[in-house]
Design a protein around this motif. Structure first.
Motif, PDB file in Angstrom:
ATOM      1  N   ASP A 106     121.475 -68.596  60.123  1.00 57.99           N
ATOM      2  CA  ASP A 106     122.718 -67.973  60.574  1.00 57.99           C
ATOM      3  C   ASP A 106     123.249 -67.084  59.454  1.00 57.99           C
ATOM      4  N   GLY A 107     124.321 -66.380  59.724  1.00 57.25           N
ATOM      5  CA  GLY A 107     124.865 -65.430  58.757  1.00 57.25           C
ATOM      6  C   GLY A 107     125.289 -66.061  57.444  1.00 57.25           C
ATOM      7  N   THR A 108     125.902 -67.244  57.505  1.00 58.63           N
ATOM      8  CA  THR A 108     126.340 -67.916  56.280  1.00 58.63           C
ATOM      9  C   THR A 108     125.138 -68.341  55.450  1.00 58.63           C
ATOM     10  N   HIS A 109     124.121 -68.853  56.105  1.00 59.97           N
ATOM     11  CA  HIS A 109     122.878 -69.242  55.417  1.00 59.97           C
ATOM     12  C   HIS A 109     122.314 -68.038  54.662  1.00 59.97           C
ATOM     13  N   GLY A 110     122.197 -66.917  55.350  1.00 61.24           N
ATOM     14  CA  GLY A 110     121.674 -65.697  54.720  1.00 61.24           C
ATOM     15  C   GLY A 110     122.547 -65.210  53.577  1.00 61.24           C
ATOM     16  N   GLN A 111     123.871 -65.329  53.741  1.00 58.93           N
ATOM     17  CA  GLN A 111     124.788 -64.910  52.679  1.00 58.93           C
ATOM     18  C   GLN A 111     124.596 -65.748  51.421  1.00 58.93           C
ATOM     19  N   ILE A 112     124.415 -67.056  51.593  1.00 67.78           N
ATOM     20  CA  ILE A 112     124.196 -67.931  50.440  1.00 67.78           C
ATOM     21  C   ILE A 112     122.907 -67.546  49.721  1.00 67.78           C
ATOM     22  N   VAL A 113     121.844 -67.316  50.473  1.00 67.36           N
ATOM     23  CA  VAL A 113     120.564 -66.924  49.851  1.00 67.36           C
ATOM     24  C   VAL A 113     120.732 -65.609  49.078  1.00 67.36           C
ATOM     25  N   MET A 114     121.387 -64.623  49.676  1.00 65.35           N
ATOM     26  CA  MET A 114     121.550 -63.335  48.988  1.00 65.35           C
ATOM     27  C   MET A 114     122.465 -63.464  47.768  1.00 65.35           C
ATOM     28  N   TRP A 115     123.477 -64.320  47.837  1.00 61.97           N
ATOM     29  CA  TRP A 115     124.333 -64.565  46.678  1.00 61.97           C
ATOM     30  C   TRP A 115     123.501 -65.152  45.542  1.00 61.97           C
ATOM     31  N   LEU A 116     122.587 -66.076  45.882  1.00 66.66           N
ATOM     32  CA  LEU A 116     121.701 -66.660  44.866  1.00 66.66           C
ATOM     33  C   LEU A 116     120.732 -65.628  44.298  1.00 66.66           C
ATOM     34  N   VAL A 117     120.241 -64.728  45.135  1.00 65.53           N
ATOM     35  CA  VAL A 117     119.369 -63.644  44.652  1.00 65.53           C
ATOM     36  C   VAL A 117     120.100 -62.857  43.564  1.00 65.53           C
ATOM     37  N   LYS A 118     121.330 -62.497  43.850  1.00 69.48           N
ATOM     38  CA  LYS A 118     122.135 -61.726  42.896  1.00 69.48           C
ATOM     39  C   LYS A 118     122.370 -62.492  41.594  1.00 69.48           C
ATOM     40  N   ARG A 119     122.712 -63.792  41.698  1.00 70.34           N
ATOM     41  CA  ARG A 119     122.955 -64.598  40.499  1.00 70.34           C
ATOM     42  C   ARG A 119     121.688 -64.704  39.646  1.00 70.34           C
ATOM     43  N   CYS A 120     120.554 -64.908  40.291  1.00 73.97           N
ATOM     44  CA  CYS A 120     119.302 -65.020  39.535  1.00 73.97           C
ATOM     45  C   CYS A 120     118.993 -63.726  38.789  1.00 73.97           C
ATOM     46  N   LEU A 121     119.202 -62.596  39.445  1.00 73.67           N
ATOM     47  CA  LEU A 121     118.962 -61.310  38.775  1.00 73.67           C
ATOM     48  C   LEU A 121     119.927 -61.091  37.608  1.00 73.67           C
ATOM     49  N   GLU A 122     121.183 -61.518  37.760  1.00 71.29           N
ATOM     50  CA  GLU A 122     122.157 -61.381  36.673  1.00 71.29           C
ATOM     51  C   GLU A 122     121.755 -62.200  35.449  1.00 71.29           C
ATOM     52  N   ARG A 137     118.597 -63.762  34.922  1.00 68.65           N
ATOM     53  CA  ARG A 137     117.194 -63.644  34.530  1.00 68.65           C
ATOM     54  C   ARG A 137     116.591 -62.394  35.174  1.00 68.65           C
ATOM     55  N   ALA A 138     116.810 -61.245  34.569  1.00 66.88           N
ATOM     56  CA  ALA A 138     116.317 -59.980  35.125  1.00 66.88           C
ATOM     57  C   ALA A 138     114.790 -59.919  35.173  1.00 66.88           C
ATOM     58  N   ASP A 139     114.121 -60.805  34.448  1.00 68.74           N
ATOM     59  CA  ASP A 139     112.653 -60.837  34.442  1.00 68.74           C
ATOM     60  C   ASP A 139     112.082 -61.591  35.642  1.00 68.74           C
ATOM     61  N   LEU A 140     112.976 -62.208  36.437  1.00 72.61           N
ATOM     62  CA  LEU A 140     112.533 -63.015  37.562  1.00 72.61           C
ATOM     63  C   LEU A 140     113.112 -62.483  38.870  1.00 72.61           C
ATOM     64  N   TRP A 141     112.427 -62.781  39.955  1.00 78.28           N
ATOM     65  CA  TRP A 141     112.901 -62.436  41.299  1.00 78.28           C
ATOM     66  C   TRP A 141     113.041 -63.714  42.100  1.00 78.28           C
ATOM     67  N   LEU A 142     114.078 -63.775  42.929  1.00 76.90           N
ATOM     68  CA  LEU A 142     114.192 -64.845  43.903  1.00 76.90           C
ATOM     69  C   LEU A 142     113.710 -64.256  45.229  1.00 76.90           C
ATOM     70  N   TYR A 143     112.464 -64.558  45.560  1.00 72.95           N
ATOM     71  CA  TYR A 143     111.831 -64.024  46.758  1.00 72.95           C
ATOM     72  C   TYR A 143     112.289 -64.819  47.975  1.00 72.95           C
ATOM     73  N   PRO A 144     112.932 -64.173  48.965  1.00 66.57           N
ATOM     74  CA  PRO A 144     113.334 -64.901  50.173  1.00 66.57           C
ATOM     75  C   PRO A 144     112.140 -65.176  51.096  1.00 66.57           C
ATOM     76  N   ALA A 145     112.094 -66.386  51.635  1.00 66.16           N
ATOM     77  CA  ALA A 145     111.135 -66.781  52.690  1.00 66.16           C
ATOM     78  C   ALA A 145     109.672 -66.496  52.366  1.00 66.16           C
ATOM     79  N   CYS A 146     109.277 -66.732  51.143  1.00 63.85           N
ATOM     80  CA  CYS A 146     107.881 -66.549  50.723  1.00 63.85           C
ATOM     81  C   CYS A 146     107.073 -67.789  51.117  1.00 63.85           C
ATOM     82  N   GLY A 147     105.892 -67.610  51.703  1.00 67.49           N
ATOM     83  CA  GLY A 147     105.047 -68.736  52.080  1.00 67.49           C
ATOM     84  C   GLY A 147     104.334 -69.329  50.875  1.00 67.49           C
TER      85      GLY A 147
END
Length: 182
Positions: free
Chosen positions: A33-49, A51-61
């Motif tokens: 749902d939208g809130t779930h996706g918002q939390i994931v994207m918020w975490l993506v942003k925090r990880c980049l802030e 640890r710029a050397d790392l990526w938080l890849y969404p839904a990777c198998g």
């Protein structure tokens, strides 16, 4: 069902269905749902802030569990930039620093996110598993994988500072998660 049969089933599944193969069982992961996706994207942003050397890849198998007989699609996989280039749909967990799951509003979330996934990620040797539990308004950090289980499990309420130990190596301020409770 064999891993090969599962992978064929997964390839043929409609795009709206995300399948996983954990503990020898096929599981359908509900659409976020939208809130779930918002939390994931918020975490993506925090990880980049942090640890710029790392990526938080969404839904990777990922191929997880003993001898890689499981297949999981974490909500986020923290790994070095370009780590999964050329890896295919089900990448080996080697080099993954952290997996992230955000609980969903479905009946299967307890077994899937709180029981099966920690066991599968620990068996794969993934150093950190971060669970954002929307129902419990808490964040749980699983660390020290050994013999298919995480030896250290720490749970903090939304709003707390949460230490993500090495190899992730930063503190996550979860105050924002209070805005995402329903």
């Amino acid at each position: 069902m064999s891993v090969e049969e599962f992978e064929e089933l997964s390839r043929r599944a409609p795009e709206l269905v995300r399948l996983e193969f954990i503990g020898g069982k096929v599981r359908a992961k509900p659409p976020a749902d939208g809130t779930h996706g918002q939390i994931v994207m918020w975490l993506v942003k925090r990880c980049l802030e942090h640890r710029a050397d790392l990526w938080l890849y969404p839904a990777c198998g990922l191929a997880v569990e003993t001898y890689r007989k499981g297949r999981a699609r974490p909500d986020g996989v923290l790994a070095p930039d370009e780590h999964f280039a050329g890896a295919g749909e089900w990448a080996a967990p080697t080099g993954v620093l952290m997996t992230v799951e955000v609980t969903s509003r479905d009946a299967d979330t307890n077994r899937r996110d709180r029981v099966e996934k920690p066991d599968g990620y620990a068996a794969a040797g993934i150093p950190v598993y971060l669970l954002v539990d929307r129902e419990g308004c808490s964040v749980t950090v699983f660390t020290e994988p050994e013999k298919g289980a995480y030896r250290s499990v720490t749970t903090r309420p939304f709003g707390a500072l949460v230490e993500l130990p090495e190899p992730v190596g930063f503190t996550l301020d979860t105050e924002k998660f209070k805005e995402y409770t329903d």
